[in-house]
Write a protein that holds these residues in place. Sequence first.
Motif, mmCIF file in Angstrom:
data_model
loop_
_atom_site.group_PDB
_atom_site.id
_atom_site.type_symbol
_atom_site.label_atom_id
_atom_site.label_comp_id
_atom_site.label_asym_id
_atom_site.label_seq_id
_atom_site.Cartn_x
_atom_site.Cartn_y
_atom_site.Cartn_z
ATOM 1 N N GLY A 1 -13.581 10.234 -4.686
ATOM 2 C CA GLY A 1 -13.080 11.600 -4.902
ATOM 3 C C GLY A 1 -11.616 11.596 -5.313
ATOM 4 O O GLY A 1 -11.222 12.281 -6.271
ATOM 5 N N ASP A 2 -10.808 10.833 -4.580
ATOM 6 C CA ASP A 2 -9.374 10.755 -4.893
ATOM 7 C C ASP A 2 -9.166 10.150 -6.274
ATOM 8 O O ASP A 2 -8.272 10.551 -7.016
ATOM 9 C CB ASP A 2 -8.642 9.904 -3.850
ATOM 10 C CG ASP A 2 -8.469 10.635 -2.533
ATOM 11 O OD1 ASP A 2 -8.663 11.876 -2.524
ATOM 12 O OD2 ASP A 2 -8.174 9.982 -1.510
ATOM 13 N N TYR A 3 -10.008 9.165 -6.594
ATOM 14 C CA TYR A 3 -9.868 8.497 -7.889
ATOM 15 C C TYR A 3 -10.202 9.466 -9.021
ATOM 16 O O TYR A 3 -9.508 9.505 -10.041
ATOM 17 C CB TYR A 3 -10.783 7.264 -7.933
ATOM 18 C CG TYR A 3 -10.685 6.469 -9.211
ATOM 19 C CD1 TYR A 3 -9.456 6.249 -9.845
ATOM 20 C CD2 TYR A 3 -11.825 5.920 -9.806
ATOM 21 C CE1 TYR A 3 -9.372 5.521 -11.015
ATOM 22 C CE2 TYR A 3 -11.743 5.191 -10.981
ATOM 23 C CZ TYR A 3 -10.518 5.001 -11.584
ATOM 24 O OH TYR A 3 -10.424 4.281 -12.745
ATOM 25 N N MET B 1 -8.790 -2.129 -5.364
ATOM 26 C CA MET B 1 -7.788 -2.951 -4.677
ATOM 27 C C MET B 1 -7.070 -2.163 -3.578
ATOM 28 O O MET B 1 -6.717 -2.706 -2.535
ATOM 29 C CB MET B 1 -6.779 -3.420 -5.733
ATOM 30 C CG MET B 1 -6.004 -4.634 -5.352
ATOM 31 S SD MET B 1 -4.950 -5.117 -6.732
ATOM 32 C CE MET B 1 -5.725 -6.612 -7.260
ATOM 33 N N TYR B 2 -6.849 -0.881 -3.822
ATOM 34 C CA TYR B 2 -6.105 -0.055 -2.854
ATOM 35 C C TYR B 2 -7.024 0.849 -2.030
ATOM 36 O O TYR B 2 -6.530 1.782 -1.390
ATOM 37 C CB TYR B 2 -5.064 0.797 -3.592
ATOM 38 C CG TYR B 2 -3.896 -0.005 -4.101
ATOM 39 C CD1 TYR B 2 -2.794 -0.269 -3.284
ATOM 40 C CD2 TYR B 2 -3.881 -0.516 -5.380
ATOM 41 C CE1 TYR B 2 -1.719 -1.005 -3.735
ATOM 42 C CE2 TYR B 2 -2.817 -1.272 -5.854
ATOM 43 C CZ TYR B 2 -1.739 -1.506 -5.028
ATOM 44 O OH TYR B 2 -0.674 -2.256 -5.486
ATOM 45 N N ARG C 1 0.824 -1.216 0.000
ATOM 46 C CA ARG C 1 0.000 0.000 0.000
ATOM 47 C C ARG C 1 0.857 1.265 0.000
ATOM 48 O O ARG C 1 0.370 2.350 -0.245
ATOM 49 C CB ARG C 1 -0.927 0.022 1.221
ATOM 50 C CG ARG C 1 -1.991 -1.049 1.130
ATOM 51 C CD ARG C 1 -2.960 -1.019 2.277
ATOM 52 N NE ARG C 1 -3.917 -2.102 2.127
ATOM 53 C CZ ARG C 1 -5.021 -2.033 1.389
ATOM 54 N NH1 ARG C 1 -5.335 -0.909 0.776
ATOM 55 N NH2 ARG C 1 -5.825 -3.062 1.284
ATOM 56 N N GLU C 2 2.143 1.124 0.309
ATOM 57 C CA GLU C 2 2.996 2.315 0.434
ATOM 58 C C GLU C 2 4.014 2.439 -0.682
ATOM 59 O O GLU C 2 4.778 3.394 -0.720
ATOM 60 C CB GLU C 2 3.704 2.286 1.792
ATOM 61 C CG GLU C 2 2.690 2.223 2.915
ATOM 62 C CD GLU C 2 3.265 2.612 4.256
ATOM 63 O OE1 GLU C 2 4.402 3.094 4.314
ATOM 64 O OE2 GLU C 2 2.541 2.435 5.240
ATOM 65 N N HIS D 1 -2.477 4.885 -5.982
ATOM 66 C CA HIS D 1 -2.731 4.887 -4.528
ATOM 67 C C HIS D 1 -1.767 5.804 -3.790
ATOM 68 O O HIS D 1 -1.626 5.705 -2.590
ATOM 69 C CB HIS D 1 -2.664 3.461 -3.983
ATOM 70 C CG HIS D 1 -1.355 2.763 -4.274
ATOM 71 N ND1 HIS D 1 -0.972 2.381 -5.543
ATOM 72 C CD2 HIS D 1 -0.344 2.379 -3.469
ATOM 73 C CE1 HIS D 1 0.211 1.795 -5.488
ATOM 74 N NE2 HIS D 1 0.624 1.805 -4.254
ATOM 75 N N ARG D 2 -1.115 6.689 -4.534
ATOM 76 C CA ARG D 2 -0.212 7.702 -3.975
ATOM 77 C C ARG D 2 0.878 7.090 -3.093
ATOM 78 O O ARG D 2 0.977 7.396 -1.900
ATOM 79 C CB ARG D 2 -0.990 8.744 -3.162
ATOM 80 C CG ARG D 2 -2.081 9.415 -3.957
ATOM 81 C CD ARG D 2 -1.477 10.364 -4.944
ATOM 82 N NE ARG D 2 -2.507 10.876 -5.839
ATOM 83 C CZ ARG D 2 -2.309 11.817 -6.739
ATOM 84 N NH1 ARG D 2 -1.123 12.359 -6.878
ATOM 85 N NH2 ARG D 2 -3.261 12.214 -7.525
ATOM 86 N N PRO D 3 1.679 6.205 -3.664
ATOM 87 C CA PRO D 3 2.730 5.587 -2.848
ATOM 88 C C PRO D 3 3.808 6.594 -2.475
ATOM 89 O O PRO D 3 4.010 7.581 -3.188
ATOM 90 C CB PRO D 3 3.300 4.515 -3.775
ATOM 91 C CG PRO D 3 3.051 5.038 -5.140
ATOM 92 C CD PRO D 3 1.751 5.787 -5.067
ATOM 93 N N GLU D 4 4.498 6.322 -1.385
ATOM 94 C CA GLU D 4 5.575 7.215 -0.959
ATOM 95 C C GLU D 4 6.906 6.809 -1.573
ATOM 96 O O GLU D 4 7.840 7.602 -1.609
ATOM 97 C CB GLU D 4 5.677 7.210 0.568
ATOM 98 C CG GLU D 4 4.453 7.833 1.215
ATOM 99 C CD GLU D 4 4.592 7.938 2.717
ATOM 100 O OE1 GLU D 4 5.722 8.011 3.218
ATOM 101 O OE2 GLU D 4 3.550 7.937 3.386
#
Lengths: 347, 294
Positions: free
Chosen positions: A135-137, A129-130, A101-102, A177-180
Amino acid sequence: MKESSIAIRASGLKKSYLVPVRKTGFMAGLRQVFSQDKREIRAVDNVSFEVPRGQFVGYIGPNGAGKSTTVKMLTGILHPTSGSVTVNGISPQRERQMLSREIGVVFGQRTQLWWDLPTVDSFDILAAMYDVSPGDYRRFKEEFHDLLGIGEFLNTPVRRLSLGQRMRADLAAAMLHRPEVLFLDEPTIGLDVVGKGKIREFLKRINEREGVTILLTTHDLRDIEELCDRVLVINHGNLVYDGDLANLRDRAGLPTALSVKYAVMPPGIRAGQYLARNGQPSPTPRDGAWMVTRVDAPNRTVEVAFDRTRSTAPAVLMAMQELGEVRDVSLTEPLIDDIIKRLLDDQ
Amino acid sequence: MRAARRNSEIGPETRPGAARPGHRAGPRRVLAALKLYWILASASVRAAMQYKFDFVTSSIIQAVTGAIDYYFVAVILWKFKTIAGWDIYEVGLLFAVSKIGIGIYRVFSEELEQFERYMVTGDFDSVLVRPWPSLLVVLSRRVDLSRLSLALQGMGVAAVCVPQLLRSGKLTWGDIGFLALACACSAVLFFVVGLAAASAAFWITRIDELQVFTQNAPATATLHPLEIYPGWLRVVLLTALPFGVGNYVPVRYLLGKGGTWMNLVWPLIACAVGLTVSLKLWHAGEAAYQSTGS
């Protein structure tokens, strides 16, 4: 370094495989079937490094050096034979699902999208899945249309995308999913110059503006030159260099070329001659004289090669100014391929 | 800058080893998994429908080959009337339970049958970078509705045999529920063996022949009463490759051919033990996965 400021930590990382020893001679194939002889191949051997958050790291080396194996251990795909890894403080092996997820992962040679479905369906699936909120999508689709132009092919099945489009779609999918932390295994492979440019521009932006930590493996060393703050060079599973590109150039000791265009072509200068520090041409190298590598009389241009560890560009320029009035100057660094080759030859 | 903002957000939730949001546990996680499975399975059906001709022909071919299986059994029965004391309707019941089981298994687990490809091409890499159990991701890659034809064959044969057996008093209406349970257990046991064979791919890569040996051959064998086989083969079909536990064991008791009420419980026990073992094998294989070169 504080634990919280480290995105990736690899410590004594080792991955080895046992492979059958190949038989030769009489009935070699049959003897191979019943043979128990195995030998150990060390794909990665005692690799340690730390990557601070927000850094853009190039992980380079020749084919079979252990780049992809390292990335696979960092992402939880492979389990190390020994040593330890953490990414954002999470063990990829013990907490693979949590880590997923990260991080975002892109394999340039293999798409992770649903081959037979329209591209937007892959994004829909990944959003589910994530656990990406509607809204984010929606914002993702708008933003990534601006950044990577994904709107152009959202309704096209993945199997019909061009390589460049597919890579943009894969990159967008990895960022959904905006990973870091982003792991990129040869993301520009096979792309044309324009395609590579778009990908590089995008990566630079998400690294600089969004602070995404990126580890990139590539054979296109322009990727490294344009993007990376730091370079890790691996060869035969060992880390052989960790530093910035400028130091790598210095360490390889390959010459930089200073090319000067004169108002009037200086008389008597020839390729293969040397240029002394006082600007006098000399047939032999002495007192740190530099070699004249190219003379282009019609264009009134002279090129001199120098070693950056021993001389500076201004010092060379000053000597060249002694030959005549300078109209234009350009500096050419050694090709990074040659630098890596030299570095590995020296190991 | 976002990097700075992110760094400042490093708190208890993002400390090493701390639980992250989104990594839920318990019933909510199970519900989320079912929802995700539904989304992925629907996508796989949509993807299959891109190739409608393939879907139709594959359904027909499977229906025809399955009918041939039963034809051979039926021919023997017409000739000899019974096989080891089982008449055509009784053998039909064995056939039906087995085919319905394998049909259900193949609809939901077809990807396990193709699992060798994941090892040969290294496609399993992309499974492991997802935040869900790898088995869920693999299974949801393909729901193969064309395999329903196998289950439909079984249902067709059951539709002929069960009324005959009810009329002859060999079955009662109360047994129908147990037959449904036997079909479900049979499906699970096919899954157990299919999963174990697929797990072997983590170590040996190529499993095509292993799948034929562990599934196709024993599944065909259990279309007949186990009495016709030598003792060692019966043991194999009731233990290591326990397809006989799915159909023969409960059907034998329901038709009054021997056994006790435990014949109806053994399939459940076999499913529980089998699932535990094959899931452990899968997890061990996942850790041993070697991937491929790039």
